[in-house]
Design a protein around this motif. Structure first.
Motif, PDB file in Angstrom:
ATOM      1  N   ALA A   1      -3.236  -8.377   7.394  1.00 47.39           N
ATOM      2  CA  ALA A   1      -2.453  -9.485   7.769  1.00 47.39           C
ATOM      3  C   ALA A   1      -1.609  -8.987   8.919  1.00 47.39           C
ATOM      4  CB  ALA A   1      -2.169 -10.395   6.814  1.00 47.39           C
ATOM      5  N   PHE A   2      -1.734  -9.530  10.095  1.00 46.04           N
ATOM      6  CA  PHE A   2      -0.460  -8.889  11.012  1.00 46.04           C
ATOM      7  C   PHE A   2       0.389 -10.012  11.134  1.00 46.04           C
ATOM      8  CE2 PHE A   2      -4.018  -5.988  12.061  1.00 46.04           C
ATOM      9  CZ  PHE A   2      -3.286  -4.589  12.178  1.00 46.04           C
ATOM     10  N   ASP A   3       1.641  -9.711  11.090  1.00 46.43           N
ATOM     11  CA  ASP A   3       2.850 -10.742  11.314  1.00 46.43           C
ATOM     12  C   ASP A   3       3.326 -10.745  12.615  1.00 46.43           C
ATOM     13  OD1 ASP A   3       4.789 -12.574  10.749  1.00 46.43           O
ATOM     14  OD2 ASP A   3       5.852 -11.394   9.427  1.00 46.43           O
ATOM     15  N   PRO A   4       3.101 -11.919  13.287  1.00 44.55           N
ATOM     16  CA  PRO A   4       3.413 -12.067  14.657  1.00 44.55           C
ATOM     17  C   PRO A   4       4.926 -12.093  14.704  1.00 44.55           C
ATOM     18  CG  PRO A   4       1.861 -13.705  14.287  1.00 44.55           C
ATOM     19  CD  PRO A   4       2.357 -13.028  12.854  1.00 44.55           C
ATOM     20  N   THR A   5       5.766 -12.318  13.480  1.00 46.56           N
ATOM     21  CA  THR A   5       7.488 -12.594  13.617  1.00 46.56           C
ATOM     22  C   THR A   5       7.758 -11.075  13.309  1.00 46.56           C
ATOM     23  OG1 THR A   5       7.367 -13.317  11.090  1.00 46.56           O
ATOM     24  CG2 THR A   5       7.276 -15.079  12.892  1.00 46.56           C
ATOM     25  N   ASN A   6       6.908 -10.272  12.752  1.00 45.86           N
ATOM     26  CA  ASN A   6       7.501  -8.710  12.560  1.00 45.86           C
ATOM     27  C   ASN A   6       8.693  -9.039  11.259  1.00 45.86           C
ATOM     28  OD1 ASN A   6       6.397  -6.791  14.477  1.00 45.86           O
ATOM     29  ND2 ASN A   6       7.035  -8.346  15.696  1.00 45.86           N
ATOM     30  N   SER A   7       8.332  -9.662  10.201  1.00 44.94           N
ATOM     31  CA  SER A   7       9.180  -9.913   9.209  1.00 44.94           C
ATOM     32  C   SER A   7       8.792  -9.256   8.097  1.00 44.94           C
ATOM     33  CB  SER A   7       9.460 -11.448   8.833  1.00 44.94           C
ATOM     34  OG  SER A   7       9.708 -12.058  10.042  1.00 44.94           O
ATOM     35  N   VAL A   8       7.596  -8.428   8.039  1.00 45.55           N
ATOM     36  CA  VAL A   8       7.280  -7.719   6.825  1.00 45.55           C
ATOM     37  C   VAL A   8       7.949  -6.404   6.478  1.00 45.55           C
ATOM     38  CG1 VAL A   8       5.168  -6.558   5.605  1.00 45.55           C
ATOM     39  CG2 VAL A   8       4.915  -8.430   7.322  1.00 45.55           C
ATOM     40  N   ASN A   9       8.524  -6.428   4.999  1.00 46.04           N
ATOM     41  CA  ASN A   9       9.288  -5.340   4.526  1.00 46.04           C
ATOM     42  C   ASN A   9       8.338  -4.246   3.984  1.00 46.04           C
ATOM     43  OD1 ASN A   9      11.952  -6.495   5.397  1.00 46.04           O
ATOM     44  ND2 ASN A   9      11.674  -7.662   3.753  1.00 46.04           N
TER      45      ASN A   9
ATOM     46  N   GLY B   1       1.862  -2.124   4.404  1.00 40.90           N
ATOM     47  CA  GLY B   1       0.795  -1.344   3.859  1.00 40.90           C
ATOM     48  C   GLY B   1       0.560  -1.316   2.161  1.00 40.90           C
ATOM     49  N   GLU B   2       1.333  -2.222   1.697  1.00 41.01           N
ATOM     50  CA  GLU B   2       1.295  -2.449   0.257  1.00 41.01           C
ATOM     51  C   GLU B   2       0.094  -3.425   0.023  1.00 41.01           C
ATOM     52  OE1 GLU B   2       3.802  -5.003  -3.321  1.00 41.01           O
ATOM     53  OE2 GLU B   2       4.794  -3.859  -1.452  1.00 41.01           O
ATOM     54  N   VAL B   3      -0.866  -2.961  -1.098  1.00 43.74           N
ATOM     55  CA  VAL B   3      -1.883  -3.888  -1.463  1.00 43.74           C
ATOM     56  C   VAL B   3      -1.383  -4.803  -2.333  1.00 43.74           C
ATOM     57  CG1 VAL B   3      -4.225  -4.047  -2.615  1.00 43.74           C
ATOM     58  CG2 VAL B   3      -3.501  -1.961  -1.210  1.00 43.74           C
ATOM     59  N   ILE B   4      -1.512  -6.083  -1.956  1.00 47.72           N
ATOM     60  CA  ILE B   4      -1.175  -7.270  -2.695  1.00 47.72           C
ATOM     61  C   ILE B   4      -2.296  -7.920  -3.426  1.00 47.72           C
ATOM     62  CG2 ILE B   4       0.200  -9.426  -2.999  1.00 47.72           C
ATOM     63  CD1 ILE B   4       1.496  -8.565  -0.296  1.00 47.72           C
ATOM     64  N   LYS B   5      -2.539  -7.661  -4.804  1.00 43.81           N
ATOM     65  CA  LYS B   5      -3.691  -8.213  -5.443  1.00 43.81           C
ATOM     66  C   LYS B   5      -3.388  -9.677  -5.638  1.00 43.81           C
ATOM     67  CE  LYS B   5      -5.838  -4.194  -6.061  1.00 43.81           C
ATOM     68  NZ  LYS B   5      -7.197  -3.927  -5.975  1.00 43.81           N
TER      69      LYS B   5
ATOM     70  N   SER C   1      -9.133 -11.856  -8.535  1.00 46.50           N
ATOM     71  CA  SER C   1     -10.250 -10.861  -8.695  1.00 46.50           C
ATOM     72  C   SER C   1     -11.119 -10.530  -7.525  1.00 46.50           C
ATOM     73  CB  SER C   1     -11.234 -11.323  -9.800  1.00 46.50           C
ATOM     74  OG  SER C   1     -11.672 -12.514  -9.579  1.00 46.50           O
ATOM     75  N   SER C   2     -11.013 -11.530  -6.468  1.00 48.61           N
ATOM     76  CA  SER C   2     -11.814 -11.076  -5.244  1.00 48.61           C
ATOM     77  C   SER C   2     -11.147 -11.155  -4.160  1.00 48.61           C
ATOM     78  CB  SER C   2     -13.145 -12.086  -5.287  1.00 48.61           C
ATOM     79  OG  SER C   2     -12.544 -13.324  -5.226  1.00 48.61           O
ATOM     80  N   LEU C   3      -9.637 -10.891  -4.135  1.00 45.90           N
ATOM     81  CA  LEU C   3      -9.074 -11.292  -2.648  1.00 45.90           C
ATOM     82  C   LEU C   3      -7.696 -10.247  -3.003  1.00 45.90           C
ATOM     83  CD1 LEU C   3      -8.174 -12.597  -0.222  1.00 45.90           C
ATOM     84  CD2 LEU C   3      -7.161 -14.340  -1.654  1.00 45.90           C
ATOM     85  N   GLU C   4      -7.556  -9.501  -2.062  1.00 48.20           N
ATOM     86  CA  GLU C   4      -6.194  -8.679  -1.933  1.00 48.20           C
ATOM     87  C   GLU C   4      -5.680  -8.587  -0.455  1.00 48.20           C
ATOM     88  OE1 GLU C   4      -7.562  -5.028  -3.429  1.00 48.20           O
ATOM     89  OE2 GLU C   4      -8.120  -4.272  -1.351  1.00 48.20           O
ATOM     90  N   VAL C   5      -4.438  -8.564  -0.184  1.00 51.29           N
ATOM     91  CA  VAL C   5      -3.912  -8.669   0.996  1.00 51.29           C
ATOM     92  C   VAL C   5      -2.832  -7.601   1.133  1.00 51.29           C
ATOM     93  CG1 VAL C   5      -2.329 -10.207   2.623  1.00 51.29           C
ATOM     94  CG2 VAL C   5      -3.728 -11.320   1.057  1.00 51.29           C
ATOM     95  N   ILE C   6      -3.301  -7.066   2.742  1.00 54.14           N
ATOM     96  CA  ILE C   6      -2.287  -5.986   3.025  1.00 54.14           C
ATOM     97  C   ILE C   6      -1.699  -6.601   4.329  1.00 54.14           C
ATOM     98  CG2 ILE C   6      -1.902  -3.595   3.785  1.00 54.14           C
ATOM     99  CD1 ILE C   6      -4.555  -2.774   2.205  1.00 54.14           C
ATOM    100  N   GLN C   7      -0.175  -6.193   4.366  1.00 56.14           N
ATOM    101  CA  GLN C   7       0.685  -6.670   5.502  1.00 56.14           C
ATOM    102  C   GLN C   7       1.105  -5.716   6.372  1.00 56.14           C
ATOM    103  OE1 GLN C   7       2.964  -9.299   2.722  1.00 56.14           O
ATOM    104  NE2 GLN C   7       2.686 -10.989   4.431  1.00 56.14           N
ATOM    105  N   PHE C   8       0.951  -6.177   7.636  1.00 53.70           N
ATOM    106  CA  PHE C   8       1.734  -5.220   8.624  1.00 53.70           C
ATOM    107  C   PHE C   8       2.587  -6.107   9.749  1.00 53.70           C
ATOM    108  CE2 PHE C   8      -1.880  -2.967   7.227  1.00 53.70           C
ATOM    109  CZ  PHE C   8      -1.219  -1.536   6.717  1.00 53.70           C
TER     110      PHE C   8
ATOM    111  N   PRO D   1       6.485   0.292  15.019  1.00 51.79           N
ATOM    112  CA  PRO D   1       7.742   0.239  14.845  1.00 51.79           C
ATOM    113  C   PRO D   1       8.191   1.649  15.234  1.00 51.79           C
ATOM    114  CG  PRO D   1       6.388   0.941  12.817  1.00 51.79           C
ATOM    115  CD  PRO D   1       5.597   0.378  13.757  1.00 51.79           C
ATOM    116  N   SER D   2       7.672   2.571  16.022  1.00 53.91           N
ATOM    117  CA  SER D   2       7.997   3.847  16.376  1.00 53.91           C
ATOM    118  C   SER D   2       9.073   3.702  17.329  1.00 53.91           C
ATOM    119  CB  SER D   2       6.931   4.601  17.026  1.00 53.91           C
ATOM    120  OG  SER D   2       7.242   5.668  17.623  1.00 53.91           O
ATOM    121  N   LYS D   3      10.210   4.577  17.010  1.00 49.44           N
ATOM    122  CA  LYS D   3      11.469   4.337  17.984  1.00 49.44           C
ATOM    123  C   LYS D   3      11.220   5.423  19.466  1.00 49.44           C
ATOM    124  CE  LYS D   3      13.575   2.109  15.199  1.00 49.44           C
ATOM    125  NZ  LYS D   3      13.867   0.794  15.710  1.00 49.44           N
ATOM    126  N   SER D   4      10.032   6.325  19.192  1.00 53.00           N
ATOM    127  CA  SER D   4       9.750   7.128  20.399  1.00 53.00           C
ATOM    128  C   SER D   4       9.158   6.538  21.804  1.00 53.00           C
ATOM    129  CB  SER D   4       8.858   8.197  20.020  1.00 53.00           C
ATOM    130  OG  SER D   4       8.190   8.952  20.867  1.00 53.00           O
TER     131      SER D   4
END
Length: 384
Positions: free
Chosen positions: A48-56, A59-63, A66-73, A78-81
């Motif tokens: 799940a890519f957040d269009p508002t860039n509010s994910v803290n 990459g954390e796997v959220i269970k 039993s048949s669904l998990e979500v990973i948010q980005f 975020p790179s400063k380079s």
């Protein structure tokens, strides 16, 4: 269980509390349903890519169950380079490739075709098209338009096995470009729109409501013309406008138009609202009006019908699919904007208290049906 890697834009896992509209709204409904009614045939990992860039915690796997998990980005890199920073799309594709290696899915299903570019061509892939080239897309800068309207639509078919699109209307507009299999699977309607009792407005005033990102293509200026015409004819009519301001210049022009027609007291801008708030507003209105000139799907008029609101709208998006339905009581469809005709129909709908049959809307657009359609396509793709 077969494994599905599902790629979506998503602002929140607290359903309906935040909403960017469009694809975000659709994906919230789909994943909410998978949470409450777990699949017995597939295991889903949702990227799940957040269009508002509010994910803290990226990459954390959220269970979820039993048949669904979500990973948010977050959707932005975020790179400063400034020298070594990947463009946002390439950053997103890099994340997706890493998830493919880690998860080893049987199918990758994306709600943006661009996210599938560069994946292993041996991997079964499905893309759901919500907009295409200029259709259903707000123009941006030259390079952005070149990338998303010409380059990516040419590259994507090299990496996509199957397509779905959200209406027959959209399928008819892409058939000359996309030569692969395209299935029509509608977007779902949130059950909240069906589960309420409409409040009858005893007043003779006509209470209109519209809901949209406020920009020119949504045609709110046409609704103002209808309001003005009704006022000239001696009718009292009001309009509630739900939705964020997407185009400041258009909003200023719109408000000047409203003031010039002496309708400031009759038109109320409510801003963005949650699903629950929208349902409550619909309950207290007489007619949903949606005069958008272009929709690939057009969720709003369908949600209005689900909420038992008579609807006046233009013949675009999924509404075109309903044009020949025998069940379309309370649905007025127009090929062009004719303010006189629309005003006349509004008076008829209000004075005759026309009832909507929302059962056929539920049969076509319930989230359970939509997920079932997608899972049948997964089975077909895997067994191929």
């Amino acid at each position: 269980m077969r494994k599905i890697l599902l790629l979506v834009p998503l602002t929140t896992l607290e359903w309906g509390t935040k909403n960017m509209g469009g694809v975000d709204s659709v994906c919230q409904m789909l994943i909410k349903s998978l949470q409450h009614d777990p699949s017995t045939d597939f295991f889903y990992r949702v990227i799940a890519f957040d269009p508002t860039n509010s994910v803290n915690n990226e990459g954390e796997v959220i269970k979820i169950n039993s048949s669904l998990e979500v990973i948010q980005f977050n959707i932005k890199n975020p790179s400063k380079s400034k020298l070594a920073k990947l463009p946002n799309l390439l950053y997103q594709i890099k994340i997706i490739k890493a998830q493919v290696r880690n998860f080893s899915p049987d199918i990758v299903h994306s709600h943006f075709a661009s996210w599938l570019v560069g994946l292993n061509k041996a991997l079964p892939t499905i893309s759901t098209i919500h907009s295409y080239k200029k259709i259903g897309r707000k123009p941006r800068g030259f390079l952005n338009n070149l990338l998303y309207e010409r380059i990516l639509p040419s590259l994507a078919p090299l990496f996509i096995e199957r397509y779905t699109c959200v209406s027959k209307y959209l399928k008819s507009h892409i058939k000359n470009d996309i030569k692969k299999d395209v299935s029509v699977i509608y977007n779902p309607i949130d059950e909240a729109y069906f589960n309420h009792n409409k409040v009858n407005n005893p007043s003779s005033d006509i209470a209109f409501v519209t809901c949209a990102l406020i920009h020119y293509k949504k045609g709110i200026h046409h609704i103002v013309d209808v309001l003005y015409l009704l006022k000239q004819q001696g009718y009292k009519a009001t309009l509630k406008v739900i939705g964020p301001e997407s185009d400041k210049d258009y909003v200023n022009t719109l408000k000047n138009l409203i003031a010039s027609k002496d309708l400031t007291k009759e038109v109320e801008f409510l801003g963005a609202k949650t699903t629950k708030e929208i349902v409550n507003i619909y309950q207290k209105c007489d007619i949903g009006i949606f005069l958008s000139s272009e929709e690939t799907f057009g969720l709003v008029p369908i949600e209005m019908l689900a909420a038992n609101l008579p609807v006046q709208c233009l013949n675009t998006g999924v509404i075109s699919d309903l044009n020949d339905s025998k069940e379309k009581a309370g649905l007025c469809i127009y090929n062009t904007v004719n303010s006189i005709k629309i005003a006349k129909d509004a008076v008829f709908l209000k004075s005759n208290k026309v009832k909507v049959n929302n059962d056929f809307i539920h049969e076509l657009f319930s989230v359970g049906k939509v997920i079932n359609d997608y899972e049948n396509l997964y089975k077909k793709t895997i067994s191929k």
